[in-house]
Write a protein that holds these residues in place. Structure first.
Motif, PDB file in Angstrom:
ATOM      1  N   GLN A 198     -29.441  41.865  48.996  1.00  0.00           N
ATOM      2  CA  GLN A 198     -29.048  42.872  48.006  1.00  0.00           C
ATOM      3  C   GLN A 198     -27.972  43.801  48.547  1.00  0.00           C
ATOM      4  O   GLN A 198     -27.000  44.090  47.856  1.00  0.00           O
ATOM      5  N   VAL A 199     -28.117  44.245  49.778  1.00  0.00           N
ATOM      6  CA  VAL A 199     -27.218  45.266  50.321  1.00  0.00           C
ATOM      7  C   VAL A 199     -25.925  44.650  50.833  1.00  0.00           C
ATOM      8  O   VAL A 199     -24.823  45.166  50.590  1.00  0.00           O
ATOM      9  N   THR A 200     -26.031  43.549  51.553  1.00  0.00           N
ATOM     10  CA  THR A 200     -24.858  42.891  52.148  1.00  0.00           C
ATOM     11  C   THR A 200     -24.949  41.383  51.893  1.00  0.00           C
ATOM     12  O   THR A 200     -25.093  40.594  52.830  1.00  0.00           O
ATOM     13  N   PRO A 201     -24.860  40.960  50.615  1.00  0.00           N
ATOM     14  CA  PRO A 201     -25.089  39.536  50.307  1.00  0.00           C
ATOM     15  C   PRO A 201     -24.097  38.584  50.955  1.00  0.00           C
ATOM     16  O   PRO A 201     -24.403  37.404  51.124  1.00  0.00           O
ATOM     17  N   ASP A 202     -22.908  39.079  51.327  1.00  0.00           N
ATOM     18  CA  ASP A 202     -21.903  38.218  51.971  1.00  0.00           C
ATOM     19  C   ASP A 202     -22.030  38.193  53.490  1.00  0.00           C
ATOM     20  O   ASP A 202     -21.325  37.419  54.149  1.00  0.00           O
ATOM     21  N   ARG A 203     -22.900  39.011  54.034  1.00  0.00           N
ATOM     22  CA  ARG A 203     -22.962  39.133  55.488  1.00  0.00           C
ATOM     23  C   ARG A 203     -23.385  37.817  56.139  1.00  0.00           C
ATOM     24  O   ARG A 203     -24.327  37.162  55.699  1.00  0.00           O
ATOM     25  N   HIS A 204     -22.691  37.467  57.193  1.00  0.00           N
ATOM     26  CA  HIS A 204     -23.050  36.288  57.971  1.00  0.00           C
ATOM     27  C   HIS A 204     -23.919  36.705  59.151  1.00  0.00           C
ATOM     28  O   HIS A 204     -23.623  37.686  59.846  1.00  0.00           O
ATOM     29  N   PHE A 205     -24.997  35.962  59.372  1.00  0.00           N
ATOM     30  CA  PHE A 205     -25.889  36.205  60.502  1.00  0.00           C
ATOM     31  C   PHE A 205     -25.816  35.019  61.457  1.00  0.00           C
ATOM     32  O   PHE A 205     -25.912  33.864  61.043  1.00  0.00           O
ATOM     33  N   ASP A 206     -25.654  35.308  62.734  1.00  0.00           N
ATOM     34  CA  ASP A 206     -25.837  34.296  63.764  1.00  0.00           C
ATOM     35  C   ASP A 206     -27.324  34.258  64.133  1.00  0.00           C
ATOM     36  O   ASP A 206     -28.058  35.226  63.896  1.00  0.00           O
ATOM     37  N   THR A 312     -32.361  35.684  39.061  1.00  0.00           N
ATOM     38  CA  THR A 312     -33.543  36.516  39.244  1.00  0.00           C
ATOM     39  C   THR A 312     -33.497  37.704  38.304  1.00  0.00           C
ATOM     40  O   THR A 312     -32.416  38.193  37.955  1.00  0.00           O
ATOM     41  N   LYS A 313     -34.657  38.145  37.885  1.00  0.00           N
ATOM     42  CA  LYS A 313     -34.811  39.437  37.210  1.00  0.00           C
ATOM     43  C   LYS A 313     -35.493  40.430  38.137  1.00  0.00           C
ATOM     44  O   LYS A 313     -35.512  41.624  37.860  1.00  0.00           O
ATOM     45  N   TRP A 314     -36.054  39.924  39.224  1.00  0.00           N
ATOM     46  CA  TRP A 314     -36.804  40.747  40.164  1.00  0.00           C
ATOM     47  C   TRP A 314     -35.990  41.092  41.398  1.00  0.00           C
ATOM     48  O   TRP A 314     -36.487  41.782  42.289  1.00  0.00           O
ATOM     49  N   GLY A 315     -34.763  40.599  41.470  1.00  0.00           N
ATOM     50  CA  GLY A 315     -33.884  40.990  42.553  1.00  0.00           C
ATOM     51  C   GLY A 315     -33.744  39.947  43.635  1.00  0.00           C
ATOM     52  O   GLY A 315     -34.648  39.144  43.862  1.00  0.00           O
ATOM     53  N   PRO A 316     -32.587  39.958  44.333  1.00  0.00           N
ATOM     54  CA  PRO A 316     -32.382  39.023  45.438  1.00  0.00           C
ATOM     55  C   PRO A 316     -33.143  39.402  46.701  1.00  0.00           C
ATOM     56  O   PRO A 316     -33.067  38.714  47.701  1.00  0.00           O
ATOM     57  N   ILE A 317     -33.837  40.524  46.666  1.00  0.00           N
ATOM     58  CA  ILE A 317     -34.866  40.854  47.652  1.00  0.00           C
ATOM     59  C   ILE A 317     -36.161  40.993  46.871  1.00  0.00           C
ATOM     60  O   ILE A 317     -36.130  41.137  45.645  1.00  0.00           O
TER      61      ILE A 317
END
Length: 559
Positions: A198-206, A312-317
């Motif tokens: 929700q906050v940083t949907p484009d963020r890449h995580f290693d 979603t209607k309940w959010g991506p988190i």
């Protein structure tokens, strides 16, 4: 011998990549949607980002597509009802069994913008079914002698300071990771990761970003472990039913386990270290290529999106209630936050092919490895998992009234997946739906599978029989055995056109002969040298399943 207590904040965060059959039973998960409400205190604002463009149209079917017949009307009604009520945008279900052959049901759309119909040929995010792919990779590395399940994790990752800093990691083995017995906390409990869709949907995580929040070497206080490795607890029935009193001796204690995506992040790192390949490459080599899954891959970024969009209607988190009035497209959430625990993209046809490869052949795992894989721990302390066990490697074993299955479920923002093999009935159930809201995937499973498993059976003449004699009056006597549901009456359909007989119902049966009987036998008109198709629908108006469609049978009469 208690699991460590987490803060109320962390307890409010369900596992958003892992899913299980039991999630639907928590509270009133199948109640009607609430109206949208503001995000509760402690959660980020519910802001729906602009949707990505629709996927390019499919140009060809999946190479793993199989010949199939559509769902019987009673099965299809369940999917149509959920779509019609706005519970899910779309759904695909494949059922494969000896009695039914391959059956496919679809309802709704793959993309609300383009209105493209959903299809089993389309790619979607499988969530925690990814764990099955990774586990099969690791088990094949074990099969080749490149690691052992008894290897300490630090044998392979000891030179990684972040991994070495995970509490109690020195007591954790590869097998513990596979079976969720490490006690390592779920990295999704860290708000910067758990809230990232929700906050940083484009963020890449290693992978190191996911491990950092678990380690004393990460620079901040790590998430506390759920329990100490090798910890046990008393048999719960000994405690609750017998209050620790006779019978004697006391039953053996149960090993602690707890579902944590962190286990499968570490396994991904081990697979990379042992193979010398990136996770997406080693999984491709050991599973996708060997099983023949050309439409399946481990997604490590959001540059290429699946055909089926997720909503979603309940959010991506996992907000604790509905936060959008209408569907929000969350297809473009960066899957790197799931990595090897939940980042795989596949198609329903590829999942069915994988099921065949692993449960019905030794294509991937030999029998010796399967003996290790089919080792289970009890789920009785896991709320919602009570009627299930977990095996050594991405393997759930849920028990239902209609049978016991092996496989895995998956959830990812906007998606739910089930890949189950009911081994007692040799039946596959593959599901893809493009919302992760509530427990509708379980509603489909528990609605359709009882119909699959309760139909009339044991036809006489046997299915496919030849040389069946026609009586002097131009008839053939047939009979069958009632399935799990006894009918107050039965409707028999027959004719020379398989498709028409298969699709016939009491209200629509043009070109098909029909007879209503109260016993498990009937007399069908038939010509000589004719292939006749027939089926029996069970009518039980006083049962939970008032109409149980029957499979299609056939026989050929003598000339």
């Amino acid at each position: 011998m208690l699991i460590s207590r987490k803060s109320a904040f962390l307890l409010s965060l369900p596992i958003v990549i892992g899913t299980c059959l039991g999630t639907v039973w928590a509270g009133d998960a199948l109640a009607a949607d609430d109206a949208a409400s503001p995000a509760p205190e402690g959660f980020p604002p519910a802001v729906c980002a602009a949707p990505p463009p629709p996927a390019a149209p499919l140009t060809k079917p999946s190479v793993n597509a199989q010949s199939y017949r559509p769902f019987p009307a009673s099965w299809q009604k369940i999917l149509d009802g959920l779509v019609g009520e706005g519970r899910v945008p779309g759904a695909v279900v494949i059922v494969k069994s000896p009695a039914w052959g391959v059956r496919v049901g679809t309802a709704g759309v793959a993309d609300l913008a383009s209105k493209a119909k959903i299809s089993p040929d389309m790619q979607f995010r499988v969530g925690s079914v990814s764990k099955l792919f990774l586990a099969l990779t690791v088990l094949q590395l074990e099969q080749e002698g490149r690691l052992r399940l008894t290897d300490p994790v630090l044998k392979h990752l000891g030179d990684n300071a972040l991994v070495a800093g995970i509490p109690h990691i020195g007591d954790v083995t590869v097998g513990d990771l596979l079976q969720m017995k490490s006690g390592i906390a779920n990295y999704l409990g860290a708000p910067a990761i758990g809230f990232s869709p929700q906050v940083t949907p484009d963020r890449h995580f290693d992978p190191e970003d996911l491990v950092k929040v678990l380690s004393t070497a990460g620079g901040e206080k790590p998430l506390p472990p759920d329990f100490v490795p090798k910890q046990t607890y008393p048999n719960p029935y000994w405690v609750s039913v017998f209050q620790g009193q006779p019978p004697s001796p006391a039953p053996a204690p149960y090993p602690f386990w707890y579902y944590s995506n962190s286990n499968y992040t570490l396994l991904g790192m081990i697979a990379e270290k042992v193979s010398g390949l990136k996770a997406e490459q080693v999984m491709q080599r050991y599973v996708m290529d060997r099983a023949g899954l050309p439409d399946t891959y481990l997604a490590t970024d959001n540059k290429t999106l699946p055909h089926i969009h997720g909503y979603t209607k309940w959010g991506p988190i996992p907000y604790p209630h509905q936060v959008y009035n209408d569907w929000c497209d969350v297809t473009a959430v960066n899957p790197s936050y799931a990595w090897t625990a939940g980042g795989v993209v596949s198609t329903p046809w590829d999942l069915l092919k994988l099921g065949d490869a692993v449960f019905k052949s030794n294509t991937l795992l030999n029998q010796g490895t399967k003996e290790k894989w089919y080792t289970f721990v009890s789920s009785d302390l896991h709320i919602g998992w009570e009627v299930s066990e977990y095996g050594v490697g991405g393997l759930m074993q849920p028990h239902r009234a209609y049978g016991t299955a092996r496989g895995h479920g998956g959830a990812f923002p906007g998606y739910k997946t089930l890949l189950y093999y009911f081994f007692d009935a040799d039946t596959f159930f593959v599901l893809a739906t493009n919302t992760w809201d509530q427990g509708w995937e379980v509603a489909m499973l528990d609605g359709i599978m009882p119909l699959v498993a309760s139909a009339a059976t044991t036809p006489r003449p046997k299915a496919g029989a030849t040389g069946v004699k026609v009586g002097g009056d131009g008839t053939v006597d047939v009979s069958w055995q009632a399935g799990r549901v006894y009918g107050s009456s039965y409707t028999v359909f027959w004719g020379a056109d398989a498709g028409k007989v298969d699709a016939a119902t009491g209200l629509a049966h043009e070109g098909v002969q029909m007879a209503a009987v109260t016993d498990t036998k009937a007399r069908l008109t038939a010509g000589r040298g004719q292939t006749l198709y027939w089926k029996v629908d069970t009518l039980a108006p006083d049962q939970a399943t008032p109409v149980v469609s029957g499979p299609l049978w056939s026989f050929k009469t003598a000339k």
